[in-house]
Motif scaffolding. Structure first.
Motif, PDB file in Angstrom:
ATOM      1  N   PHE A  76      -8.838  -5.396   1.938  1.00  0.00           N
ATOM      2  CA  PHE A  76      -8.492  -6.705   2.515  1.00  0.00           C
ATOM      3  C   PHE A  76      -8.399  -6.675   4.038  1.00  0.00           C
ATOM      4  CE2 PHE A  76      -5.499  -9.875   4.064  1.00  0.00           C
ATOM      5  CZ  PHE A  76      -5.958 -11.034   3.458  1.00  0.00           C
ATOM      6  N   LEU A  77      -7.672  -5.720   4.581  1.00  0.00           N
ATOM      7  CA  LEU A  77      -7.451  -5.689   6.031  1.00  0.00           C
ATOM      8  C   LEU A  77      -8.715  -5.312   6.791  1.00  0.00           C
ATOM      9  CD1 LEU A  77      -3.943  -3.953   6.064  1.00  0.00           C
ATOM     10  CD2 LEU A  77      -4.448  -6.401   6.254  1.00  0.00           C
ATOM     11  N   LYS A  78      -9.550  -4.437   6.182  1.00  0.00           N
ATOM     12  CA  LYS A  78     -10.832  -4.026   6.775  1.00  0.00           C
ATOM     13  C   LYS A  78     -10.656  -3.416   8.168  1.00  0.00           C
ATOM     14  CE  LYS A  78     -13.079  -5.871   3.280  1.00  0.00           C
ATOM     15  NZ  LYS A  78     -13.765  -5.053   2.258  1.00  0.00           N
ATOM     16  N   LYS A  79      -9.683  -2.553   8.307  1.00  0.00           N
ATOM     17  CA  LYS A  79      -9.458  -1.887   9.593  1.00  0.00           C
ATOM     18  C   LYS A  79      -8.622  -0.638   9.384  1.00  0.00           C
ATOM     19  CE  LYS A  79      -5.326  -4.604  10.750  1.00  0.00           C
ATOM     20  NZ  LYS A  79      -4.697  -5.492  11.763  1.00  0.00           N
ATOM     21  N   LYS A  80      -8.549   0.187  10.436  1.00  0.00           N
ATOM     22  CA  LYS A  80      -7.725   1.384  10.367  1.00  0.00           C
ATOM     23  C   LYS A  80      -6.242   1.011  10.397  1.00  0.00           C
ATOM     24  CE  LYS A  80     -10.244   5.454  11.768  1.00  0.00           C
ATOM     25  NZ  LYS A  80     -10.217   6.662  12.631  1.00  0.00           N
ATOM     26  N   CYS A  81      -5.471   1.700   9.578  1.00  0.00           N
ATOM     27  CA  CYS A  81      -4.033   1.442   9.482  1.00  0.00           C
ATOM     28  C   CYS A  81      -3.301   2.764   9.357  1.00  0.00           C
ATOM     29  CB  CYS A  81      -3.720   0.603   8.243  1.00  0.00           C
ATOM     30  SG  CYS A  81      -4.575  -0.968   8.133  1.00  0.00           S
ATOM     31  N   ILE A  82      -1.992   2.700   9.475  1.00  0.00           N
ATOM     32  CA  ILE A  82      -1.141   3.832   9.122  1.00  0.00           C
ATOM     33  C   ILE A  82      -0.693   3.607   7.687  1.00  0.00           C
ATOM     34  CG2 ILE A  82       0.996   5.089   9.581  1.00  0.00           C
ATOM     35  CD1 ILE A  82       0.784   4.176  12.485  1.00  0.00           C
ATOM     36  N   CYS A  83      -1.016   4.552   6.819  1.00  0.00           N
ATOM     37  CA  CYS A  83      -0.628   4.456   5.406  1.00  0.00           C
ATOM     38  C   CYS A  83       0.553   5.373   5.136  1.00  0.00           C
ATOM     39  CB  CYS A  83      -1.797   4.832   4.496  1.00  0.00           C
ATOM     40  SG  CYS A  83      -1.377   4.855   2.752  1.00  0.00           S
ATOM     41  N   ILE A  84       1.634   4.805   4.606  1.00  0.00           N
ATOM     42  CA  ILE A  84       2.799   5.580   4.179  1.00  0.00           C
ATOM     43  C   ILE A  84       2.818   5.561   2.659  1.00  0.00           C
ATOM     44  CG2 ILE A  84       5.314   5.799   4.208  1.00  0.00           C
ATOM     45  CD1 ILE A  84       5.341   4.410   6.890  1.00  0.00           C
ATOM     46  N   SER A  85       2.744   6.738   2.046  1.00  0.00           N
ATOM     47  CA  SER A  85       2.743   6.853   0.591  1.00  0.00           C
ATOM     48  C   SER A  85       4.105   7.340   0.109  1.00  0.00           C
ATOM     49  CB  SER A  85       1.664   7.832   0.119  1.00  0.00           C
ATOM     50  OG  SER A  85       0.378   7.354   0.445  1.00  0.00           O
ATOM     51  N   ILE A  86       4.645   6.641  -0.891  1.00  0.00           N
ATOM     52  CA  ILE A  86       5.955   6.985  -1.447  1.00  0.00           C
ATOM     53  C   ILE A  86       5.771   7.354  -2.913  1.00  0.00           C
ATOM     54  CG2 ILE A  86       8.295   6.164  -1.920  1.00  0.00           C
ATOM     55  CD1 ILE A  86       7.752   4.062   0.354  1.00  0.00           C
ATOM     56  N   PHE A  87       6.139   8.593  -3.266  1.00  0.00           N
ATOM     57  CA  PHE A  87       6.022   9.056  -4.648  1.00  0.00           C
ATOM     58  C   PHE A  87       7.343   8.858  -5.372  1.00  0.00           C
ATOM     59  CE2 PHE A  87       6.519  12.442  -7.842  1.00  0.00           C
ATOM     60  CZ  PHE A  87       5.488  12.083  -8.699  1.00  0.00           C
ATOM     61  N   MET A  88       7.271   8.206  -6.541  1.00  0.00           N
ATOM     62  CA  MET A  88       8.456   7.981  -7.376  1.00  0.00           C
ATOM     63  C   MET A  88       8.406   8.908  -8.581  1.00  0.00           C
ATOM     64  SD  MET A  88       8.663   3.827  -7.343  1.00  0.00           S
ATOM     65  CE  MET A  88       6.910   3.608  -7.640  1.00  0.00           C
ATOM     66  N   SER A  89       9.376   9.774  -8.718  1.00  0.00           N
ATOM     67  CA  SER A  89       9.463  10.632  -9.896  1.00  0.00           C
ATOM     68  C   SER A  89      10.111   9.841 -11.026  1.00  0.00           C
ATOM     69  CB  SER A  89      10.293  11.877  -9.588  1.00  0.00           C
ATOM     70  OG  SER A  89      11.682  11.568  -9.638  1.00  0.00           O
ATOM     71  N   PRO A  90      10.065  10.340 -12.266  1.00  0.00           N
ATOM     72  CA  PRO A  90      10.717   9.630 -13.368  1.00  0.00           C
ATOM     73  C   PRO A  90      12.224   9.446 -13.179  1.00  0.00           C
ATOM     74  CG  PRO A  90       9.154  11.225 -14.229  1.00  0.00           C
ATOM     75  CD  PRO A  90       9.259  11.477 -12.747  1.00  0.00           C
ATOM     76  N   PHE A  91      12.818  10.174 -12.231  1.00  0.00           N
ATOM     77  CA  PHE A  91      14.261  10.086 -12.022  1.00  0.00           C
ATOM     78  C   PHE A  91      14.642   9.054 -10.962  1.00  0.00           C
ATOM     79  CE2 PHE A  91      13.423  14.348 -13.667  1.00  0.00           C
ATOM     80  CZ  PHE A  91      14.295  14.386 -14.744  1.00  0.00           C
ATOM     81  N   ASN A  92      13.658   8.502 -10.270  1.00  0.00           N
ATOM     82  CA  ASN A  92      13.936   7.483  -9.258  1.00  0.00           C
ATOM     83  C   ASN A  92      14.094   6.107  -9.891  1.00  0.00           C
ATOM     84  OD1 ASN A  92      11.752   9.300  -7.210  1.00  0.00           O
ATOM     85  ND2 ASN A  92      13.865   8.898  -6.640  1.00  0.00           N
ATOM     86  N   VAL A  93      14.747   5.194  -9.151  1.00  0.00           N
ATOM     87  CA  VAL A  93      14.735   3.786  -9.517  1.00  0.00           C
ATOM     88  C   VAL A  93      13.301   3.300  -9.375  1.00  0.00           C
ATOM     89  CG1 VAL A  93      15.529   1.478  -8.861  1.00  0.00           C
ATOM     90  CG2 VAL A  93      17.120   3.397  -8.797  1.00  0.00           C
ATOM     91  N   HIS A  94      12.786   2.578 -10.373  1.00  0.00           N
ATOM     92  CA  HIS A  94      11.383   2.181 -10.353  1.00  0.00           C
ATOM     93  C   HIS A  94      11.168   0.704 -10.054  1.00  0.00           C
ATOM     94  CE1 HIS A  94      10.153   6.154 -11.306  1.00  0.00           C
ATOM     95  NE2 HIS A  94       8.923   5.800 -11.576  1.00  0.00           N
ATOM     96  N   VAL A  95      12.170   0.050  -9.540  1.00  0.00           N
ATOM     97  CA  VAL A  95      12.026  -1.319  -9.068  1.00  0.00           C
ATOM     98  C   VAL A  95      11.291  -1.281  -7.728  1.00  0.00           C
ATOM     99  CG1 VAL A  95      13.260  -3.396  -8.342  1.00  0.00           C
ATOM    100  CG2 VAL A  95      14.185  -1.977 -10.184  1.00  0.00           C
ATOM    101  N   ASN A  96      10.317  -2.164  -7.539  1.00  0.00           N
ATOM    102  CA  ASN A  96       9.605  -2.279  -6.264  1.00  0.00           C
ATOM    103  C   ASN A  96      10.064  -3.526  -5.530  1.00  0.00           C
ATOM    104  OD1 ASN A  96       6.646  -1.197  -8.001  1.00  0.00           O
ATOM    105  ND2 ASN A  96       8.118   0.063  -6.932  1.00  0.00           N
TER     106      ASN A  96
END
Length: 223
Positions: free
Chosen positions: A89-109
């Motif tokens: 969608f943005l069609k440009k370079k961005c800074i991507c921050i990836s967040i990994f959720m383990s089964p023990f984390n709260v999974h609400v987004n």
């Protein structure tokens, strides 16, 4: 507090577990039945923990001024922070921050910003392990873009993991949303990516644990 996505699931699971425990007492010795009962009790407590939904509200007082404050859309650990080209969608370079959720984390987004939803799309796909780079394009995922009150377009993506079998997305195009409110839920280990402008100031680092709806992960100065 139990999330609405878990109430029916936990109800059915409880009935099944109780039946299995009852049948075990009819079929096995007392000692074996005790071990089976303990296992199922611990397993059910884990499911309750997984579907927890703690109340959180970002303090909007901290969001005044000339910069846009971005909060974490999920609980978990910062998997990576890198410059990438966002080609959906943005069609440009961005800074991507990836967040990994383990089964023990709260999974609400939760919405990382307030504003208007201008793009929503669901992508069917596979279930590659969530921390692998190719999972962002191969796996089942959703993409949502919010245009903030300051005019920034922030894209974030729910990505299914190896254990995930259902991504739930509440975001609707043209809706006005508030930072910290729920936009979805992912059942069992998964990942959320957020794409920010290159001039963003990143406030977190790789390996850091973040709390959805609370932790400030970036600020975007007005330009």
């Amino acid at each position: 507090m139990i999330h609405k996505e878990g109430i029916t699931f936990l109800g059915y699971t409880l009935v099944i577990i109780l039946l299995l425990i009852i049948f075990s007492f009819l079929l096995f010795s007392k000692l074996i039945c005790i071990f089976i009962s303990i296992f199922f009790i611990v397993f059910y407590l884990f499911l309750i923990l997984f579907f927890r939904n703690p109340k959180r509200k970002f303090n909007e007082i901290n969001d005044n001024g000339n910069k846009e404050i971005i909060i974490s859309p999920a609980d978990g650990k910062i998997l990576k922070i890198q410059k990438v080209f966002e080609n959906e969608f943005l069609k440009k370079k961005c800074i991507c921050i990836s967040i990994f959720m383990s089964p023990f984390n709260v999974h609400v987004n939760r919405f990382p910003v307030s504003g208007k939803i201008i793009y929503v799309k669901y992508h069917p796909g596979k279930y590659v392990i969530a921390w692998l780079p190719k999972s962002s394009s191969y796996n089942e995922h959703t993409t949502t873009v919010v245009k903030t009150n300051k005019g920034e377009k922030i894209l974030f993506r729910q990505i299914a993991g190896f254990l995930t079998r259902r991504i739930i997305l509440y975001a609707k195009k043209n809706s006005i949303v508030k930072k910290g409110d729920e936009f979805g839920f992912i059942k069992f280990g998964s990942r959320v990516d957020i794409f920010l402008p290159l001039y963003s100031i990143i406030l977190v680092k790789k390996g850091e644990k973040v709390i959805g709806g609370i932790t400030k992960i970036s600020t975007i100065p007005s330009i």
